[in-house]
Scaffold this active site. Structure first.
Site, PDB file in Angstrom:
ATOM      1  CG  ASP A 246      -2.182   0.886   0.948  1.00  0.00           C
ATOM      2  OD1 ASP A 246      -2.105   1.761   0.072  1.00  0.00           O
ATOM      3  OD2 ASP A 246      -3.196   0.727   1.645  1.00  0.00           O
TER       4      ASP A 246
HETATM    5  C1  BGC Z   1      -4.957   3.471   0.134  1.00  0.00           C
HETATM    6  C2  BGC Z   1      -5.119   2.560  -1.063  1.00  0.00           C
HETATM    7  C3  BGC Z   1      -4.954   3.359  -2.336  1.00  0.00           C
HETATM    8  C4  BGC Z   1      -3.615   4.067  -2.310  1.00  0.00           C
HETATM    9  C5  BGC Z   1      -3.330   4.880  -3.553  1.00  0.00           C
HETATM   10  C6  BGC Z   1      -3.676   4.281   0.061  1.00  0.00           C
HETATM   11  O1  BGC Z   1      -3.601   5.197   1.089  1.00  0.00           O
HETATM   12  O2  BGC Z   1      -4.982   2.701   1.320  1.00  0.00           O
HETATM   13  O3  BGC Z   1      -6.368   1.928  -1.039  1.00  0.00           O
HETATM   14  O4  BGC Z   1      -5.070   2.525  -3.448  1.00  0.00           O
HETATM   15  O5  BGC Z   1      -3.571   4.920  -1.183  1.00  0.00           O
HETATM   16  O6  BGC Z   1      -4.096   6.018  -3.601  1.00  0.00           O
END
Ligand code: BGC
Length: 681
Positions: A246
């Site tokens: 993530d």
């Molecule tokens: C979120 C993800 C997301 C990523 C990119 C993260 O903070 O948890 O779900 O895809 O950011 O924006």
């Protein structure tokens, strides 16, 4: 001579094709391979205001293009016009896998049109607790419904030759302290409740990618947990795609690489340095880098960017807006109706927004819909031929709630109505002959204390940018509601078995969380202990009625085939969602009173019309995970198949008999390191 030099150069620097990944890897320097494992980060050219969310890096000399990674799940988030689709929870409320596949296919088309290689969706974490801030992005409290929705979503997106990313793997069920939180959970609950949806999606739909979560699982960060990312995901389930982290908040690059986490996102140069330093000091094997780099290339060769198919830049936004309205209407849930709905044509209605939020189209954070105007409820109601007037018989009263990333919801003024909302609702109910409450919300709210006041309650969740049209279609009767709850609405927040271990306010935030409720999540708990709820899992009304008949269950060559005939016994056309709950025979592990094992939705049935639904499941679908033997087990005996209109409204039943016990051994992995006290019922 020149020709010979060119040949040498060509051999040293092959250009990537779908069939020469090994050759390209052999030609790449260690530095290049390390950079391939780290997303494009800030250098990502053309990246505007954080959209798209990330990329993989280009290596021109090998013909490796940059690929874009963009958020979902409620549509594609790039810096171009995109459709704002309904939130994941509303899609799940439709219980309609073909519809979800159609919606996701439209998202896939938009991703493809705007040169996105991977959509960072669907999100399928379990709604463990009503207050999780990101529940709106996710589907359900039930793993089967989550897994089936995710499979449909993945298939839809990937039908356009772009990838879907199932996230957040795993146990990302709260936002408070999400980047450090240690989730302490038993193996059975982990596998049966929290991993099952991912297992279904991986086995049924082969997503191109999986995103690890931020949190820890039984003492290790999931992004670094080899037992999870390689042992369970790849070795047990056969996943052969790409795993990524993530965004940001890394707990250490080297362990992640070793665990089989192939791509660091969004990618920082420091991560490349971490990899190279670790190799230099013998802390990281080049074989780990090669393995992960191969997976990144295996992903890249599937992308339109690599295949030389630039996007059109012009998806069918008009068609998709219509589809998003149809999808929203298919998932809207009618919670209560004292005969007031549908509103009669030409009715004069007052429209009141108690929360003063305007129409809530989606949630906030990375799961929000992209920019664009939101249709208001007034506009949509007028377009549906209803007259908006202050002097009216009926008031449509909306209650709005938004939620989003990095923050959980709270009980006062969010889960519960604010004092102001409550008194305005009471006033409206005293002023108007009939009141219809529209719950325009991103997560479960308290309903038990006020649901007797209005004549009707409609739950459209956050139905997307044009979702107000869907609300109007249901209120006016153009669409007969057929959505059903993908989670329980409890009487009281504290009834929920996870509430003892969930940060309901800042004082109760801890660096760890113990899943003491084990497998008893949502209706599995309420139906087993017989606790009253405000609205049960699987519940939803219609403007017509349905009769269930001829329940049949047959076990044929290892497949359990269940049939039920549904007849529309009312006076308007409608669709019905039938749910099969299974009560297991005693003698095996302790089990919830009933568990959802299959579901199906009828086509639009005219009054008097019938349809026989056929649902299939296997003995493996009936299995529970036995921690003592480290095996999935289905004991022999009679399995009661309950055909329900909801988890509390069982209309018919039949028995499936398993003559012999069956078991599927697996390795013991991801066990808790503390002595976890799970509830026993
Ligand atoms: C979120 C993800 C997301 C990523 C990119 C993260 O903070 O948890 O779900 O895809 O950011 O924006």
């Amino acid at each position: 001579m020149a020709a010979c030099a060119a040949a040498v150069l060509a051999a040293a620097q092959p250009v990537l094709r779908t069939d020469n990944i090994d050759e390209v890897l052999a030609a790449m320097t260690l530095e290049e391979k390390a950079a391939l494992l780290v997303g494009g980060g800030k250098e990502f050219p053309g990246r505007a205001k954080g959209l798209p969310a990330g990329s993989t890096r280009a290596f021109e000399r090998y013909g490796i293009p940059l690929t874009n990674l963009a958020d979902g799940p409620a549509g594609v988030r790039v810096n171009h016009p995109c459709t704002g689709f309904p939130i994941g929870t509303l899609l799940a409320s439709s219980w309609d896998t073909s519809l979800v596949e159609e919606v996701a296919s439209a998202m896939g088309e938009e991703a493809r049109a705007y040169d996105v290689g991977l959509l960072l969706a669907p999100g399928l974490n379990i709604h463990r607790n009503p207050l999780c801030g990101r529940n709106f992005e996710y589907f359900s409290e039930d793993p089967l419904l989550s897994g089936k929705m995710a499979s449909a979503y993945v298939k839809g997106v990937q039908s356009h030759g772009v990838g879907a990313t199932v996230k957040h793997f795993a146990v990302n069920n709260q936002e408070s302290l999400r980047t450090t939180l240690d989730v302490r959970i038993g193996e059975r609950a982990l596998r049966e409740i929290y991993l099952k949806g991912f297992e279904i999606a991986v086995r049924e739909a082969s997503p191109w990618a999986v995103m690890a979560s931020y949190n820890q699982l039984n003492g290790d960060y999931t992004q670094q947990k080899k037992e999870l990312l390689t042992g369970i995901l790849r070795d047990e389930w056969g996943f052969d795609g790409l795993v990524m982290t993530d965004w940001g908040f890394k707990a250490g690059t080297v362990k992640a690489v070793q665990a089989g986490n192939d791509l660091m996102e969004p990618g920082y140069d420091g991560e490349i340095r971490n990899i190279l330093t670790a190799v230099k000091y013998g802390k990281l094997d080049v074989a780990d880098i090669d393995r992960n780099a191969r997976r990144v290339l295996e992903y890249i060769v599937k992308t339109p960017a690599f295949l030389g198919q630039p996007g059109s830049g012009a998806p069918d936004l008009e068609g998709h807006a219509k589809l998003s309205i149809r999808a929203a209407a298919d998932g809207i849930i009618l919670l209560k109706n004292d005969g007031i709905l549908p509103l009669r044509a030409g009715a004069k209605i007052a429209v009141l927004d108690l929360s003063e939020k305007g129409f809530v189209a989606g949630g906030t954070g990375s799961g929000s819909i992209g920019k664009g105007g939101v249709t208001s409820l007034e506009t949509a109601l007028k377009k549906a031929g209803l007259e908006i007037a202050e002097q009216a018989d009926v008031a449509v009263v909306s209650i709005g709630r938004q939620a989003g990333e990095a923050k959980d919801r709270v009980i006062p003024d969010d889960f519960c109505l604010t004092e102001k909302e409550r008194s305005l609702l009471e006033q409206a109910c005293a002023t108007y002959r009939k009141v219809v409450v529209v719950l325009n919300i991103c997560g479960v709210v308290e309903t038990a204390s006020w649901k007797d006041l209005p004549a009707a309650i409609l739950l459209p969740w956050a139905p997307g940018r044009d979702g107000a049209f869907a609300v109007a279609d249901v209120l006016s009767g153009k669409v007969n509601p057929s959505g059903k709850l993908p989670m329980t609405f409890p009487v009281d927040y504290w009834d929920d078995p996870s509430s003892a271990n969930f940060p309901s306010d800042s004082a109760s935030v801890k660096p760890f969380v113990d899943y003491e409720e084990g497998i008893y999540v949502g209706y599995r708990y309420y139906s087993t202990v017989g606790k009253a709820v405000s609205y049960p899992f699987g519940y939803g009304l219609s403007y017509t009625s349905f009769d269930y008949s001829k329940p049949k269950v047959k076990l044929r060559s290892g497949v359990i085939e269940a049939r039920i005939t549904v007849k529309n016994t009312g006076s308007v056309a409608g669709r019905e969602v039938v749910q099969i709950y299974v009560s297991a025979p005693s003698g095996g592990l302790e089990k919830p009173a009933r568990e959802l094992k299959a579901f199906a939705k009828t086509r639009l049935l005219a009054p008097g019309e019938k349809e026989t639904l056929v649902m299939r499941l296997t003995p493996y679908d009936l299995a529970s995970y036995n921690e003592a033997t480290s095996a999935w087990e289905s004991p022999a005996g009679d399995y009661q198949c309950l055909f329900g209109a909801s988890s509390e409204d069982i209309r018919a039943s039949a028995v499936a008999r398993l003559k012999k016990p069956q078991s599927w051994p697996v390795k013991r992995r991801c066990a808790p390191v503390i002595d976890l006290k799970e509830i026993r019922l």
